[in-house]
Scaffold this motif. Structure first.
Motif, PDB file in Angstrom:
ATOM      1  N   LYS A   3       0.812  -1.419   0.169  1.00 30.41           N
ATOM      2  CA  LYS A   3       0.073   0.029   0.208  1.00 30.41           C
ATOM      3  C   LYS A   3       0.739   1.282  -0.057  1.00 30.41           C
ATOM      4  CE  LYS A   3      -4.153  -2.055   2.220  1.00 30.41           C
ATOM      5  NZ  LYS A   3      -4.837  -1.876   3.406  1.00 30.41           N
TER       6      LYS A   3
ATOM      7  N   ASN B  12     -11.715  -6.122   0.777  1.00 30.71           N
ATOM      8  CA  ASN B  12     -11.148  -4.788   0.219  1.00 30.71           C
ATOM      9  C   ASN B  12      -9.584  -4.832   0.448  1.00 30.71           C
ATOM     10  OD1 ASN B  12     -10.127  -2.879  -1.544  1.00 30.71           O
ATOM     11  ND2 ASN B  12     -11.302  -1.325  -0.845  1.00 30.71           N
TER      12      ASN B  12
ATOM     13  N   GLU C 127      -8.238  -0.891   0.811  1.00 29.92           N
ATOM     14  CA  GLU C 127      -8.763   0.107   1.288  1.00 29.92           C
ATOM     15  C   GLU C 127      -7.738   0.848   2.323  1.00 29.92           C
ATOM     16  OE1 GLU C 127     -12.521   0.621   4.555  1.00 29.92           O
ATOM     17  OE2 GLU C 127     -11.823  -1.468   3.896  1.00 29.92           O
ATOM     18  N   GLU C 128      -7.838   1.920   2.147  1.00 34.09           N
ATOM     19  CA  GLU C 128      -6.862   2.890   2.632  1.00 34.09           C
ATOM     20  C   GLU C 128      -7.049   3.009   4.250  1.00 34.09           C
ATOM     21  OE1 GLU C 128      -6.842   6.935   1.267  1.00 34.09           O
ATOM     22  OE2 GLU C 128      -6.327   6.426  -0.955  1.00 34.09           O
ATOM     23  N   GLU C 129      -6.087   2.917   4.911  1.00 32.05           N
ATOM     24  CA  GLU C 129      -6.160   3.167   6.366  1.00 32.05           C
ATOM     25  C   GLU C 129      -6.079   4.528   6.715  1.00 32.05           C
ATOM     26  OE1 GLU C 129      -3.180   0.649   8.086  1.00 32.05           O
ATOM     27  OE2 GLU C 129      -3.630  -0.900   7.142  1.00 32.05           O
TER      28      GLU C 129
END
Length: 238
Positions: A121, A214, A217-219
């Motif tokens: 990511k 997902n 998905e952005e943290e």
């Protein structure tokens, strides 16, 4: 195989205009982990790291020059970055000819493709160094509050739950490993929720065991400024 994320779980190579792009397997992951982490750094990350060591403003000119360049241009001009990209691109494409076909126009696509295929990511970074400094401290606070989850924890959980051997795990792609781990967590959460629903007088929300996962998905790391001050003290004094 076409570049469709829903099919990544199969572990088949992705067809691209410069050749087939292979997934990295778990047994290969340690050899490319550091390089993949370098690939996750975008232009702002790199510039921010120079800001961090620019204590006496001796790097001001360099930073100004970096701000004018694209990420591709930065990577091809900084040996440490260039070597990391070279190693990963050579691994996933299997030949040097593909590397010569990567340019300013298609670089972002192939970088993102390789990162997605291997569950790497790119964290959001703020262009303002002072704000980013606050975000970094916020992330450290959250890390202290949560139990750490290591690669070894993920691997051993998949082995323990599915009855697989570590040799089996080695032949998985990194993407398959992470997707399997998160599916196990979803199934265990479902089982726990249904169990509590049978004894609780309150309404328990039960999420499906096969709910979509997902991995991209952005943290969210940022916390409210007041909360941060209460936890760590004034940011001005740091």
């Amino acid at each position: 195989m076409k570049d469709i994320k829903d099919f990544y779980i199969l572990g088949l190579p992705i067809d691209t205009e410069i050749g087939q792009c292979e997934f990295i397997k778990v047994k290969e992951y340690p050899d490319y982990f550091a390089d993949l982490q370098i690939m996750s750094l975008n232009k702002l990350h790199i510039i921010y790291k120079y800001h961090e060591i620019n204590k006496n403003h001796e790097l001001d000119d360099l930073i100004k020059e970096l701000e004018k360049l694209t990420l591709f241009e930065i990577v091809t001009n900084i040996p440490e970055l260039q070597i990391a990209y070279y190693r990963v691109f050579l691994k996933v494409f299997g030949n040097e000819e593909a590397l010569y076909k990567i340019n300013n126009q298609n670089f972002d696509y192939y970088r993102k493709l390789i990162m997605d295929m291997n569950c790497v990511k790119e964290e959001v970074i703020n262009p303002n160094p002072e704000i980013q400094k606050f975000i970094e401290k916020s992330k450290r606070v959250k890390q202290q509050e949560n139990e750490p989850l290591t690669f070894a924890d993920i691997v051993s959980s998949v082995v323990g739950y599915n009855g697989l051997s570590y040799r089996d795990i080695n032949e998985m792609t990194v993407y398959q490993l992470y997707m399997t781990f998160h599916r196990i967590a979803q199934i265990k959460g479902y089982d726990t929720s249904t169990l509590f629903a049978t004894v609780s007088t309150e309404k328990i929300k039960i999420e499906s065991w096969c709910k979509h996962i997902n991995l991209f998905e952005e943290e969210k790391h940022a916390i409210e400024y007041n909360t941060f001050k209460q936890t760590t003290g004034s940011i001005v004094n740091e």
